[in-house]
Design an enzyme around this catalytic site. Structure first.
Site, PDB file in Angstrom:
ATOM      1  N   HIS A  25       6.720   2.525  -1.448  1.00  0.00           N
ATOM      2  CA  HIS A  25       6.565   1.963  -0.106  1.00  0.00           C
ATOM      3  C   HIS A  25       5.145   1.422   0.038  1.00  0.00           C
ATOM      4  CE1 HIS A  25       7.278   1.388   4.136  1.00  0.00           C
ATOM      5  NE2 HIS A  25       6.097   1.931   4.356  1.00  0.00           N
TER       6      HIS A  25
ATOM      7  N   GLN B  72      -1.947  -1.995  -7.159  1.00  0.00           N
ATOM      8  CA  GLN B  72      -1.923  -0.530  -7.265  1.00  0.00           C
ATOM      9  C   GLN B  72      -0.488  -0.015  -7.419  1.00  0.00           C
ATOM     10  OE1 GLN B  72      -4.748   1.027  -7.795  1.00  0.00           O
ATOM     11  NE2 GLN B  72      -5.614  -1.028  -7.609  1.00  0.00           N
TER      12      GLN B  72
HETATM   13  N1  NHR Z   1      17.047   4.797   2.689  1.00  0.00           N
HETATM   14  C1  NHR Z   1      16.817   6.033   3.127  1.00  0.00           C
HETATM   15  N2  NHR Z   1      17.850   6.723   3.598  1.00  0.00           N
HETATM   16  N3  NHR Z   1      15.582   6.603   3.119  1.00  0.00           N
HETATM   17  C2  NHR Z   1      14.540   5.895   2.671  1.00  0.00           C
HETATM   18  O1  NHR Z   1      13.351   6.468   2.672  1.00  0.00           O
HETATM   19  C3  NHR Z   1      14.709   4.567   2.199  1.00  0.00           C
HETATM   20  C4  NHR Z   1      16.015   4.042   2.235  1.00  0.00           C
HETATM   21  C5  NHR Z   1      16.256   2.738   1.824  1.00  0.00           C
HETATM   22  C6  NHR Z   1      15.211   1.937   1.423  1.00  0.00           C
HETATM   23  C7  NHR Z   1      12.787   1.508   1.128  1.00  0.00           C
HETATM   24  C8  NHR Z   1      12.047   1.240   2.464  1.00  0.00           C
HETATM   25  C9  NHR Z   1      10.602   0.820   2.216  1.00  0.00           C
HETATM   26  O2  NHR Z   1       9.979   1.261   1.254  1.00  0.00           O
HETATM   27  C10 NHR Z   1      13.907   2.435   1.422  1.00  0.00           C
HETATM   28  C11 NHR Z   1      13.661   3.756   1.775  1.00  0.00           C
HETATM   29  C12 NHR Z   1      14.340  -1.339   3.987  1.00  0.00           C
HETATM   30  C13 NHR Z   1      14.118  -1.175   5.342  1.00  0.00           C
HETATM   31  C14 NHR Z   1      14.870  -1.980   6.371  1.00  0.00           C
HETATM   32  O3  NHR Z   1      14.605  -1.884   7.561  1.00  0.00           O
HETATM   33  C15 NHR Z   1      13.208  -0.207   5.723  1.00  0.00           C
HETATM   34  C16 NHR Z   1      12.535   0.559   4.776  1.00  0.00           C
HETATM   35  C17 NHR Z   1      12.791   0.372   3.419  1.00  0.00           C
HETATM   36  C18 NHR Z   1      13.677  -0.583   3.031  1.00  0.00           C
HETATM   37  N4  NHR Z   1      15.865  -2.796   5.947  1.00  0.00           N
HETATM   38  C19 NHR Z   1      16.731  -3.615   6.815  1.00  0.00           C
HETATM   39  C20 NHR Z   1      18.091  -2.939   6.982  1.00  0.00           C
HETATM   40  O4  NHR Z   1      18.705  -3.184   8.016  1.00  0.00           O
HETATM   41  C21 NHR Z   1      16.988  -4.962   6.212  1.00  0.00           C
HETATM   42  C22 NHR Z   1      15.743  -5.752   6.002  1.00  0.00           C
HETATM   43  C23 NHR Z   1      15.964  -6.969   5.107  1.00  0.00           C
HETATM   44  O5  NHR Z   1      17.050  -7.134   4.523  1.00  0.00           O
HETATM   45  O6  NHR Z   1      14.995  -7.729   4.944  1.00  0.00           O
HETATM   46  O7  NHR Z   1      18.564  -2.230   6.063  1.00  0.00           O
HETATM   47  O8  NHR Z   1      10.049   0.075   3.053  1.00  0.00           O
HETATM   48  C1  GAR Z   2       6.593  -4.272  -2.863  1.00  0.00           C
HETATM   49  O1  GAR Z   2       5.363  -4.410  -2.216  1.00  0.00           O
HETATM   50  C2  GAR Z   2       7.286  -3.022  -2.372  1.00  0.00           C
HETATM   51  O2  GAR Z   2       6.406  -1.937  -2.156  1.00  0.00           O
HETATM   52  C3  GAR Z   2       7.862  -3.491  -1.083  1.00  0.00           C
HETATM   53  O3  GAR Z   2       8.294  -4.806  -1.310  1.00  0.00           O
HETATM   54  C4  GAR Z   2       7.572  -5.360  -2.409  1.00  0.00           C
HETATM   55  C5  GAR Z   2       8.557  -5.707  -3.478  1.00  0.00           C
HETATM   56  O4  GAR Z   2       7.920  -6.415  -4.498  1.00  0.00           O
HETATM   57  N1  GAR Z   2       8.956  -2.684  -0.662  1.00  0.00           N
HETATM   58  C6  GAR Z   2       9.383  -2.681   0.574  1.00  0.00           C
HETATM   59  O5  GAR Z   2       8.823  -3.280   1.461  1.00  0.00           O
HETATM   60  C7  GAR Z   2      10.629  -1.878   0.794  1.00  0.00           C
HETATM   61  N2  GAR Z   2      11.064  -2.075   2.133  1.00  0.00           N
HETATM   62  P1  GAR Z   2       8.601  -6.578  -5.924  1.00  0.00           P
HETATM   63  O6  GAR Z   2      10.043  -7.036  -5.676  1.00  0.00           O
HETATM   64  O7  GAR Z   2       7.795  -7.640  -6.582  1.00  0.00           O
HETATM   65  O8  GAR Z   2       8.543  -5.246  -6.620  1.00  0.00           O
END
Ligand code: NHR
Ligand code: GAR
Length: 215
Positions: free
Chosen positions: A109, A173
């Protein structure tokens, strides 16, 4: 050697960092497959060029999250992974999916959790005026971006930063800490201890040392 499946949604630079670490002999895992929820993800082509099985499962083809997650899990389980690695995967996963992979689902993240869970982390860090930002690798739990922290890296926020420069500094990083975290998992060194991650000391390679008798 442990099997991993990598989930992506886009560019796939974190996936590339994992492939590069494996190729350099620094990450003893078999990358069984890369799966994207977006058919157009650039990372799919990168994976295929590296000789890795690459699939997409378009979330838009499903009526809801549960049915998408079920199809995704079925595809993943076909590769019998020891670990599932979210690398820029952009779909929130249902509780049932996360429980199915409890202890073997990792995410990177782009913030220093618990600050800035969710989306647009770099923009929000700039808006809040924080001086230190970074990235976090954590085990995934049903509560979004709240699972046990494995490793973090911090970077300064500069007055001259915009979203792109800050994202780039953090991303460099990310490419260091994700291979490190996956390597610890591959070496069986990560332990969960009351919601906290512990790192076991480097283990010997399993050999039994038979020393000469002391006389
Ligand atoms: N799922 C769970 N249950 N728990 C976590 O900690 C998760 C997860 C799924 C993905 C990655 C996360 C990040 O690192 C991740 C962690 C997507 C969204 C989001 O709002 C939020 C956080 C993360 C990934 N997605 C929207 C949705 O409605 C769609 C956004 C888009 O498609 O651009 O799923 O940030
Ligand atoms: C990375 O910065 C990752 O940490 C972030 O998206 C980028 C993906 O880059 N992840 C999220 O924001 C998850 N919601 P990459 O496709 O080049 O690895």
């Amino acid at each position: 050697m442990k099997n991993i499946v990598i989930l992506i949604s886009g560019r796939g630079s974190n996936m590339e960092a994992l492939i590069a670490a494996r190729d350099a002999g620094q990450l003893p895992v078999n990358i069984a497959a890369v799966i994207s929820n977006r058919p157009a993800a650039a990372g799919l082509e990168t994976a295929a060029k590296a000789g890795i099985t690459a699939h997409f499962i378009d979330h838009k083809a499903f009526a809801g999250r549960e049915s998408f997650d079920a199809a995704l899990a079925e595809c993943i389980d076909g590769f019998a992974p020891d670990l599932v690695v979210l690398a820029g995967f952009m779909r929130i996963l249902s509780d049932g999916f996360v429980r199915h992979y409890a202890g073997r689902l990792m995410n990177i993240h782009p913030s220093l959790l618990p600050s800035f869970p969710g989306l647009h982390t770099h923009r929000r860090a700039l808006e809040e005026g924080v001086r230190i930002h970074g990235c976090t690798v954590h085990f995934v739990t049903p509560t979004l971006d709240h699972g046990p922290v494995i490793i973090q890296a911090a970077v300064p926020v500069l007055d001259s930063d915009d979203e792109a420069t800050l994202a780039g500094r953090v991303l460099r990083q990310e490419h260091r800490i994700y291979p490190q975290a996956v390597r610890w998992f591959a070496e069986d060194r990560l332990r969960l201890d009351g919601g906290r991650v512990r790192l076991a000391a480097e283990l010997a390679d399993g050999a039994v040392l038979i020393a000469p008798e002391v006389r």
